[in-house]
Design a protein around this motif. Structure first.
Motif, PDB file in Angstrom:
ATOM      1  N   ALA A 151       0.826  -1.212   0.000  1.00 32.63           N
ATOM      2  CA  ALA A 151       0.000   0.000   0.000  1.00 32.63           C
ATOM      3  C   ALA A 151       0.859   1.261   0.000  1.00 32.63           C
ATOM      4  O   ALA A 151       0.424   2.305  -0.495  1.00 32.63           O
ATOM      5  N   LEU A 152       2.072   1.171   0.526  1.00 33.02           N
ATOM      6  CA  LEU A 152       2.925   2.353   0.614  1.00 33.02           C
ATOM      7  C   LEU A 152       3.373   2.837  -0.753  1.00 33.02           C
ATOM      8  O   LEU A 152       3.409   4.036  -1.020  1.00 33.02           O
ATOM      9  N   TRP A 153       3.768   1.936  -1.636  1.00 33.02           N
ATOM     10  CA  TRP A 153       4.243   2.392  -2.933  1.00 33.02           C
ATOM     11  C   TRP A 153       3.096   2.694  -3.885  1.00 33.02           C
ATOM     12  O   TRP A 153       3.286   3.334  -4.898  1.00 33.02           O
ATOM     13  N   ARG A 154       1.886   2.277  -3.509  1.00 35.48           N
ATOM     14  CA  ARG A 154       0.724   2.637  -4.318  1.00 35.48           C
ATOM     15  C   ARG A 154       0.091   3.941  -3.837  1.00 35.48           C
ATOM     16  O   ARG A 154      -0.725   4.521  -4.546  1.00 35.48           O
ATOM     17  N   ALA A 155       0.465   4.378  -2.635  1.00 38.54           N
ATOM     18  CA  ALA A 155      -0.068   5.637  -2.096  1.00 38.54           C
ATOM     19  C   ALA A 155       0.395   6.789  -2.984  1.00 38.54           C
ATOM     20  O   ALA A 155       1.511   6.797  -3.483  1.00 38.54           O
ATOM     21  N   THR A 156      -0.481   7.726  -3.161  1.00 47.59           N
ATOM     22  CA  THR A 156      -0.165   8.876  -4.000  1.00 47.59           C
ATOM     23  C   THR A 156       1.001   9.650  -3.418  1.00 47.59           C
ATOM     24  O   THR A 156       0.991  10.033  -2.250  1.00 47.59           O
ATOM     25  N   SER A 157       2.009   9.854  -4.236  1.00 46.32           N
ATOM     26  CA  SER A 157       3.170  10.629  -3.810  1.00 46.32           C
ATOM     27  C   SER A 157       2.843  12.104  -4.040  1.00 46.32           C
ATOM     28  O   SER A 157       2.903  12.600  -5.149  1.00 46.32           O
ATOM     29  N   THR A 158       2.449  12.763  -2.988  1.00 44.54           N
ATOM     30  CA  THR A 158       2.066  14.169  -3.045  1.00 44.54           C
ATOM     31  C   THR A 158       3.040  14.960  -2.180  1.00 44.54           C
ATOM     32  O   THR A 158       3.894  14.377  -1.513  1.00 44.54           O
ATOM     33  N   PRO A 159       2.907  16.280  -2.172  1.00 40.49           N
ATOM     34  CA  PRO A 159       3.800  17.048  -1.288  1.00 40.49           C
ATOM     35  C   PRO A 159       3.736  16.550   0.167  1.00 40.49           C
ATOM     36  O   PRO A 159       4.727  16.567   0.874  1.00 40.49           O
ATOM     37  N   GLU A 160       2.564  16.061   0.576  1.00 35.82           N
ATOM     38  CA  GLU A 160       2.453  15.487   1.915  1.00 35.82           C
ATOM     39  C   GLU A 160       2.246  13.975   1.755  1.00 35.82           C
ATOM     40  O   GLU A 160       1.151  13.446   1.924  1.00 35.82           O
ATOM     41  N   ASP A 161       3.314  13.284   1.411  1.00 37.64           N
ATOM     42  CA  ASP A 161       3.306  11.854   1.129  1.00 37.64           C
ATOM     43  C   ASP A 161       2.816  11.083   2.365  1.00 37.64           C
ATOM     44  O   ASP A 161       3.412  11.181   3.437  1.00 37.64           O
ATOM     45  N   PRO A 162       1.747  10.285   2.229  1.00 39.29           N
ATOM     46  CA  PRO A 162       1.240   9.535   3.374  1.00 39.29           C
ATOM     47  C   PRO A 162       2.071   8.294   3.728  1.00 39.29           C
ATOM     48  O   PRO A 162       1.896   7.707   4.788  1.00 39.29           O
ATOM     49  N   ALA A 163       2.992   7.888   2.849  1.00 32.14           N
ATOM     50  CA  ALA A 163       3.744   6.646   3.067  1.00 32.14           C
ATOM     51  C   ALA A 163       4.514   6.624   4.389  1.00 32.14           C
ATOM     52  O   ALA A 163       4.451   5.615   5.112  1.00 32.14           O
TER      53      ALA A 163
END
Length: 178
Positions: A151-163
């Protein structure tokens, strides 16, 4: 015995392909050869097909990541080593999506089959170190951890990365609690 210049050419090709394909999965092999400073014949001598090049890039990345485990465990406690290693894995998997554009379904299956064993072995080392020092639960399973971290590498990489936040939750679940 491979000549040193041939090894250097191969390494330059892999580095150029890794960078180019991560940025644009449709980069041509001729463009990769140019970036690497080699002729197309040199590229094709090392990698007869585009898929063989992409697979080699991915295998090289998996080997690089899995080889870092002993050093991480020597420098930091197991849970912190696991955090660093997983963060590196997540970054590599995000880059892999660029590589994925360059592969057919059969190659995707080959990547999964070739990388699963080494990744599970690396995770086993990390989890076993934590079990040994008492910081990681005895029932922690490498396969389960790998599925959760997918789920971490599928999480959207945004300015506030949820990973990182998600990884902290996963690692907290691995901790032994008094």
């Amino acid at each position: 015995m491979v000549r040193s210049d041939a090894r250097e050419n191969r390494a330059r090709i892999l580095a150029a392909a890794r960078e180019a394909l991560a940025a644009d999965g449709s980069t041509s092999t001729n463009q990769i050869a140019q970036r690497a400073g080699v002729g197309p014949g040199t590229l094709y001598r090392n990698f007869p097909t585009r898929e063989s090049l992409v697979l080699a890039v991915y295998q090289d990345e998996v080997a690089r990541i899995t080889s870092t485990v002993p050093d991480l465990l020597a420098r930091m406690p197991p849970l912190e080593a696991l955090r660093h290693w997983t963060t590196d894995l997540v970054e590599a998997m995000r880059r892999k999506h660029g590589l994925g554009d360059a592969l057919g379904p059969g190659a995707h299956q080959a990547i999964t089959e070739q990388s699963y064993g080494p990744v599970i072995a690396a995770l086993t080392q990390l989890l076993d170190a934590g079990k040994t020092d008492g910081t990681i639960r005895e029932d922690a399973c490498p396969g389960d951890f790998l599925q959760l971290t997918g789920a971490l590498w599928r999480a959207t990489s945004t300015p506030e990365d949820p990973a990182p936040r998600m990884l902290a939750l996963i690692l907290d679940g691995l901790r032994t609690h008094p």
